[in-house]
Design a protein around this motif. Structure first.
Motif, PDB file in Angstrom:
ATOM      1  N   ASP A 194       0.811  -1.211   0.000  1.00 42.71           N
ATOM      2  CA  ASP A 194       0.000   0.000   0.000  1.00 42.71           C
ATOM      3  C   ASP A 194       0.849   1.268   0.000  1.00 42.71           C
ATOM      4  OD1 ASP A 194       0.939  -0.089   2.582  1.00 42.71           O
ATOM      5  OD2 ASP A 194      -0.969   0.437   3.518  1.00 42.71           O
ATOM      6  N   LYS A 195       2.155   1.102  -0.113  1.00 40.88           N
ATOM      7  CA  LYS A 195       3.052   2.260  -0.152  1.00 40.88           C
ATOM      8  C   LYS A 195       3.735   2.385  -1.517  1.00 40.88           C
ATOM      9  CE  LYS A 195       3.937   2.086   4.797  1.00 40.88           C
ATOM     10  NZ  LYS A 195       2.767   1.319   5.087  1.00 40.88           N
TER      11      LYS A 195
ATOM     12  N   ILE B 263      15.749   4.628  -4.944  1.00 43.30           N
ATOM     13  CA  ILE B 263      15.472   3.395  -4.199  1.00 43.30           C
ATOM     14  C   ILE B 263      16.339   2.239  -4.706  1.00 43.30           C
ATOM     15  CG2 ILE B 263      13.535   2.586  -5.595  1.00 43.30           C
ATOM     16  CD1 ILE B 263      13.678   2.433  -1.798  1.00 43.30           C
TER      17      ILE B 263
ATOM     18  N   GLU C 183       2.971   4.184  -4.108  1.00 40.50           N
ATOM     19  CA  GLU C 183       3.110   5.580  -4.547  1.00 40.50           C
ATOM     20  C   GLU C 183       4.324   6.236  -3.898  1.00 40.50           C
ATOM     21  OE1 GLU C 183       1.465   6.899  -7.069  1.00 40.50           O
ATOM     22  OE2 GLU C 183       0.482   4.939  -7.223  1.00 40.50           O
ATOM     23  N   GLN C 184       4.560   5.936  -2.620  1.00 39.71           N
ATOM     24  CA  GLN C 184       5.734   6.489  -1.948  1.00 39.71           C
ATOM     25  C   GLN C 184       7.012   5.928  -2.553  1.00 39.71           C
ATOM     26  OE1 GLN C 184       4.879   5.375   2.077  1.00 39.71           O
ATOM     27  NE2 GLN C 184       3.890   7.328   2.561  1.00 39.71           N
ATOM     28  N   LEU C 185       6.991   4.639  -2.911  1.00 40.11           N
ATOM     29  CA  LEU C 185       8.162   4.038  -3.546  1.00 40.11           C
ATOM     30  C   LEU C 185       8.408   4.645  -4.923  1.00 40.11           C
ATOM     31  CD1 LEU C 185       7.683   0.296  -2.544  1.00 40.11           C
ATOM     32  CD2 LEU C 185       9.380   1.886  -1.678  1.00 40.11           C
ATOM     33  N   LYS C 186       7.323   4.924  -5.668  1.00 41.91           N
ATOM     34  CA  LYS C 186       7.462   5.557  -6.983  1.00 41.91           C
ATOM     35  C   LYS C 186       8.071   6.948  -6.853  1.00 41.91           C
ATOM     36  CE  LYS C 186       3.586   3.368  -9.376  1.00 41.91           C
ATOM     37  NZ  LYS C 186       2.254   3.636  -9.949  1.00 41.91           N
ATOM     38  N   ALA C 187       7.699   7.657  -5.792  1.00 34.29           N
ATOM     39  CA  ALA C 187       8.214   9.008  -5.586  1.00 34.29           C
ATOM     40  C   ALA C 187       9.727   9.010  -5.366  1.00 34.29           C
ATOM     41  CB  ALA C 187       7.508   9.672  -4.410  1.00 34.29           C
ATOM     42  N   MET C 188      10.262   7.909  -4.860  1.00 30.98           N
ATOM     43  CA  MET C 188      11.707   7.822  -4.655  1.00 30.98           C
ATOM     44  C   MET C 188      12.441   7.558  -5.957  1.00 30.98           C
ATOM     45  SD  MET C 188      12.167   5.684  -1.204  1.00 30.98           S
ATOM     46  CE  MET C 188      10.962   5.759   0.064  1.00 30.98           C
ATOM     47  N   SER C 189      11.755   7.078  -6.966  1.00 29.17           N
ATOM     48  CA  SER C 189      12.256   6.766  -8.305  1.00 29.17           C
ATOM     49  C   SER C 189      13.561   5.977  -8.270  1.00 29.17           C
ATOM     50  CB  SER C 189      12.361   8.043  -9.139  1.00 29.17           C
ATOM     51  OG  SER C 189      13.395   8.875  -8.666  1.00 29.17           O
TER      52      SER C 189
END
Length: 155
Positions: free
Chosen positions: A114-115, A126, A117-123
């Motif tokens: 469920d996170k 990560i 989107e947060q992982l995508k924001a790190m591009s």
């Protein structure tokens, strides 16, 4: 300090019991270990986990998360110098480690799901972090293994 919510802990107990059945089934099938003989050990693991959740809920400002607290409690109850360890440790020892990891890793994956989107924001950052962490863990494990095997005279 918060009040004790019995319904919440009954749900926790039910969910942990279901995970415990999965663990003991995996242990019985994959490792040819006895299912029934490991039930007391699984019950103790669940009881200790529930105790740690209760402590965390009653003292929300406690600086450690519940999983870290449960790790510390697990280490304490297995110290052989303590009188209750002679009873608890052998029972918990009937539950193998590897089958215990399977549902835990599955739950960890679900909690990360469920996170996204947060992982995508790190591009791309990560990926670098993951490579550094994996490489560091690999070499740390290799160093520990080398040290222990050298100390034991195996290599």
């Amino acid at each position: 300090m918060r009040s004790f919510d019995l319904k919440k802990y009954l749900i926790y107990f039910l969910l942990m019991s279901m995970a415990g059945v999965i663990v003991l089934t995996g242990q019985a099938i994959g490792m040819k270990k006895q299912f029934v003989g490991a039930i007391p050990g699984m019950f103790l693991i669940i009881a200790l986990a529930l105790l740690c959740f209760a402590v965390k809920d009653m003292f929300p400002k406690f600086p450690l998360p519940a999983y870290a607290l449960s790790t510390i409690v697990g280490m304490i109850v297995s110290i052989q110098a303590l009188p209750f360890a002679k009873i608890i440790a052998p029972e918990i020892g009937t539950v193998e480690f590897m089958p215990l990891c399977t549902p835990l890793l599955a739950f960890a994956g679900i909690s990360v799901g469920d996170k996204i989107e947060q992982l995508k924001a790190m591009s791309w950052k990560i990926v670098i972090i993951a490579v550094v962490v994996f490489t560091t863990i690999f070499f740390a494990c290799a160093l520990i293994a080398q040290t222990v095997l050298t100390y034991q005279g195996v290599i």
